[in-house]
Design an enzyme around this catalytic site. Structure first.
Site, PDB file in Angstrom:
ATOM      1  N   CYS A 168      74.646  38.982 -70.484  1.00  0.00           N
ATOM      2  CA  CYS A 168      76.096  38.824 -70.543  1.00  0.00           C
ATOM      3  C   CYS A 168      76.430  37.494 -71.217  1.00  0.00           C
ATOM      4  O   CYS A 168      75.544  36.710 -71.534  1.00  0.00           O
ATOM      5  CB  CYS A 168      76.710  38.862 -69.149  1.00  0.00           C
TER       6      CYS A 168
ATOM      7  N   ARG B 235      80.447  41.499 -70.814  1.00  0.00           N
ATOM      8  CA  ARG B 235      79.528  42.109 -69.859  1.00  0.00           C
ATOM      9  C   ARG B 235      78.630  43.168 -70.480  1.00  0.00           C
ATOM     10  O   ARG B 235      79.085  44.015 -71.239  1.00  0.00           O
ATOM     11  CB  ARG B 235      80.333  42.761 -68.718  1.00  0.00           C
ATOM     12  N   LEU B 236      77.354  43.074 -70.111  1.00  0.00           N
ATOM     13  CA  LEU B 236      76.405  44.158 -70.298  1.00  0.00           C
ATOM     14  C   LEU B 236      76.207  44.778 -68.924  1.00  0.00           C
ATOM     15  O   LEU B 236      75.642  44.150 -68.024  1.00  0.00           O
ATOM     16  CB  LEU B 236      75.073  43.645 -70.849  1.00  0.00           C
TER      17      LEU B 236
ATOM     18  N   VAL C  63      74.855  46.569 -65.826  1.00  0.00           N
ATOM     19  CA  VAL C  63      73.538  46.944 -65.317  1.00  0.00           C
ATOM     20  C   VAL C  63      73.643  47.384 -63.861  1.00  0.00           C
ATOM     21  O   VAL C  63      73.244  48.487 -63.507  1.00  0.00           O
ATOM     22  CB  VAL C  63      72.539  45.768 -65.448  1.00  0.00           C
TER      23      VAL C  63
ATOM     24  N   GLU D 166      70.553  37.717 -63.388  1.00  0.00           N
ATOM     25  CA  GLU D 166      70.104  38.709 -62.420  1.00  0.00           C
ATOM     26  C   GLU D 166      69.475  37.992 -61.233  1.00  0.00           C
ATOM     27  O   GLU D 166      68.582  37.151 -61.401  1.00  0.00           O
ATOM     28  CB  GLU D 166      69.090  39.656 -63.066  1.00  0.00           C
TER      29      GLU D 166
END
Length: 228
Positions: free
Chosen positions: A2, A50-51, A53, A79
């Site tokens: 992100c 944002r990616l 997940v 993460e």
């Protein structure tokens, strides 16, 4: 992956600067192609790409501690590998979660443990956390510096972002090469001086550290060190 960016200014009203903040945020679209979010207040503006997940619907950012009159707001890239364990511990302290994301676990960890929260994290991360009540901004980077986070101190605050181009989208930051940065680019490309950037006035949050910004001072705190 992100992207996070933002602008702290003790003198300006950043609620009037949405266009600039969105321009800063859009420079990071390659880091987060799935969604864009911007949060504005008087002295602090946050942008996020944002990616998606974890928790595709609930992990929207920037994330606030409350839907109305928020006091703490987070922009996060990374993460947390131990977020489930931390969530159970936080629930035992009475925290009630609105999402299933590791983002909210990180935010509520700061609500519970303050600036000591990163000591409990196992993961890769770089984030900005704004506490409106205390007028305090924290810029935090993971233990080994896997996730990037840059910042620049201007006359009345700071700019920050996951990549230098996010700061360059703000007129307060000028693209002037730093002599030491250029020298290191050619002489020590694999081992530049920690915290230094290629542009004049550009700093990088160092691994295992947080940068605390208040009205009175900007300080660096080391929350972790490698011990043999």
């Amino acid at each position: 992956m992100c992207g996070v960016t933002g602008w702290l200014d003790w003198e300006a009203d950043l609620r009037r600067e949405e266009r600039t903040v969105r321009e800063m945020t859009r420079t990071l679209v390659c880091r987060g192609p799935d969604a864009e979010g911007v949060w504005l207040s008087r002295h602090l503006a946050l942008g996020h790409r944002r990616l998606s997940v974890i928790d595709l619907d609930g992990g929207v950012q920037p994330l606030a501690d409350a839907p109305h009159a928020p006091q703490v707001v987070l922009g996060y890239n990374g993460e947390l590998y131990n977020y489930r364990e931390l969530r159970r511990e936080l629930e035992s302290h009475g925290h009630v979660f609105r999402t299933d994301s590791d983002t909210e676990v990180l935010l509520r960890s700061h609500l519970q443990w303050g600036a000591a929260a990163p000591e409990r994290f196992n993961g890769i991360f770089a984030y900005a956390l704004w506490n409106a009540r205390d007028e305090e901004l924290l810029l935090v980077r993971d233990h080994l510096g896997i996730k990037p986070l840059y910042w620049h101190a201007h006359r009345s605050g700071v700019l920050f972002g996951s990549e230098p181009k996010a700061l360059l989208a703000n007129p307060l930051f000028r693209a002037e090469l730093d002599a030491q940065g250029v020298a290191e680019l050619f002489a020590l490309p694999a081992a530049p001086t920690a915290g230094h950037g290629l542009f004049r006035g550009l700093n990088e949050v160092r691994p295992g550290r947080l940068v605390r910004v208040t009205r009175s001072a900007t300080t660096e705190v080391r929350y972790w060190r490698l011990e043999s």
